[in-house]
Design a protein around this motif. Sequence first.
Motif, PDB file in Angstrom:
ATOM      1  N   LYS A  15      -7.713  -0.582  -8.035  1.00 43.83           N
ATOM      2  CA  LYS A  15      -8.134  -1.050  -9.281  1.00 43.83           C
ATOM      3  C   LYS A  15      -7.430  -1.088  -9.982  1.00 43.83           C
ATOM      4  N   ASN A  16      -5.842  -0.023 -10.123  1.00 44.61           N
ATOM      5  CA  ASN A  16      -4.876  -0.154 -11.257  1.00 44.61           C
ATOM      6  C   ASN A  16      -4.205  -1.209 -11.146  1.00 44.61           C
ATOM      7  N   GLY A  17      -3.891  -2.242  -9.914  1.00 46.26           N
ATOM      8  CA  GLY A  17      -3.354  -3.250 -10.001  1.00 46.26           C
ATOM      9  C   GLY A  17      -1.484  -2.534  -9.245  1.00 46.26           C
ATOM     10  N   ASN A  18      -1.453  -1.404  -8.958  1.00 44.79           N
ATOM     11  CA  ASN A  18      -0.143  -1.190  -8.660  1.00 44.79           C
ATOM     12  C   ASN A  18      -0.294  -1.408  -7.552  1.00 44.79           C
TER      13      ASN A  18
ATOM     14  N   ASN B  19      -8.239  -5.955  -4.259  1.00 46.09           N
ATOM     15  CA  ASN B  19      -8.348  -5.942  -6.062  1.00 46.09           C
ATOM     16  C   ASN B  19      -9.534  -5.343  -6.570  1.00 46.09           C
ATOM     17  N   THR B  20     -10.690  -7.346  -6.622  1.00 41.34           N
ATOM     18  CA  THR B  20     -12.131  -6.869  -6.829  1.00 41.34           C
ATOM     19  C   THR B  20     -12.788  -6.641  -6.681  1.00 41.34           C
ATOM     20  N   MET B  21     -12.635  -5.727  -4.732  1.00 41.84           N
ATOM     21  CA  MET B  21     -13.554  -4.796  -4.449  1.00 41.84           C
ATOM     22  C   MET B  21     -13.674  -3.540  -5.230  1.00 41.84           C
ATOM     23  N   ALA B  22     -12.593  -3.132  -5.644  1.00 38.70           N
ATOM     24  CA  ALA B  22     -11.936  -1.672  -5.720  1.00 38.70           C
ATOM     25  C   ALA B  22     -12.218  -1.444  -7.208  1.00 38.70           C
TER      26      ALA B  22
ATOM     27  N   ALA C 219     -14.391  -2.470  -9.053  1.00 31.79           N
ATOM     28  CA  ALA C 219     -16.429  -2.028  -8.874  1.00 31.79           C
ATOM     29  C   ALA C 219     -16.593  -1.049  -8.899  1.00 31.79           C
ATOM     30  N   LEU C 220     -15.141   0.029  -8.084  1.00 33.51           N
ATOM     31  CA  LEU C 220     -15.680   1.414  -7.169  1.00 33.51           C
ATOM     32  C   LEU C 220     -15.509   2.538  -9.189  1.00 33.51           C
TER      33      LEU C 220
ATOM     34  N   ASP D 143     -16.731   7.568  -6.208  1.00 36.03           N
ATOM     35  CA  ASP D 143     -17.310   5.992  -5.197  1.00 36.03           C
ATOM     36  C   ASP D 143     -15.811   6.584  -4.748  1.00 36.03           C
ATOM     37  N   MET D 144     -14.788   6.255  -4.500  1.00 32.65           N
ATOM     38  CA  MET D 144     -13.771   6.593  -3.981  1.00 32.65           C
ATOM     39  C   MET D 144     -13.614   7.513  -3.148  1.00 32.65           C
ATOM     40  N   ALA D 145     -13.426   8.397  -3.938  1.00 33.33           N
ATOM     41  CA  ALA D 145     -13.237  10.078  -3.335  1.00 33.33           C
ATOM     42  C   ALA D 145     -14.757  10.336  -1.860  1.00 33.33           C
TER      43      ALA D 145
END
Length: 209
Positions: free
Chosen positions: A79-82, A91-94, A96-97, A101-103
Amino acid sequence: MKAILLVATGMMFVAGVDAAPSTQVAWTPATLDFVEKGDAGRGKALSAPCAGCHDGTGTNPSLSGQLPTYLYRQLQDYKNGNRQDPTTIMNTMASALRDQDMADLAAWYGQQAPMRGAGGASDATGIAGRGEGRRMEPPCSSCHGGAGQGEKVDTPRLAGQSAAYLEATLLAYKSGQRANDIYSRMRLIAAKLSDAEIRQLADYYSRLK
């Protein structure tokens, strides 16, 4: 001590490692507690779009039985691009989370039975179990566990993953394409491995049960 620092600095320079943060996730007690309390039931519902790719075949990893902390950090890094997915799909999927959601996704996958290899694993290079002193290569087991089971806080499980995925991942670290490893440790390790050694290590871990 100065000699050690100079060697480490030189290794980073040779490997072409930049000074950018490899991740923005800080494992504070609060963050660890947040991930530990993820809602696996909700994560199951959220996981429907993931199943099509993450079946543990080819170059897509299996997520089942993976450490929740590792999965949470990877999603944050996407999500952060790291961490950059060459296809940009992750990257696109993350993007939106939410953190919750991630946890929850991490909790769901962490509760699933992990992939199991077919057996017959042989550490042909010795690097997995013993390392390689001449090249200052630490044994893989020192971080990933003696059975490739992964170690907390967020060192991933390798056992049972597809050989194609493991090989592609090590090659990505070797080339610097993947760069979200903390302290550049995987990039420095992979840079000293031959392509043949990478294939052997990938085969070894893919066979572990």
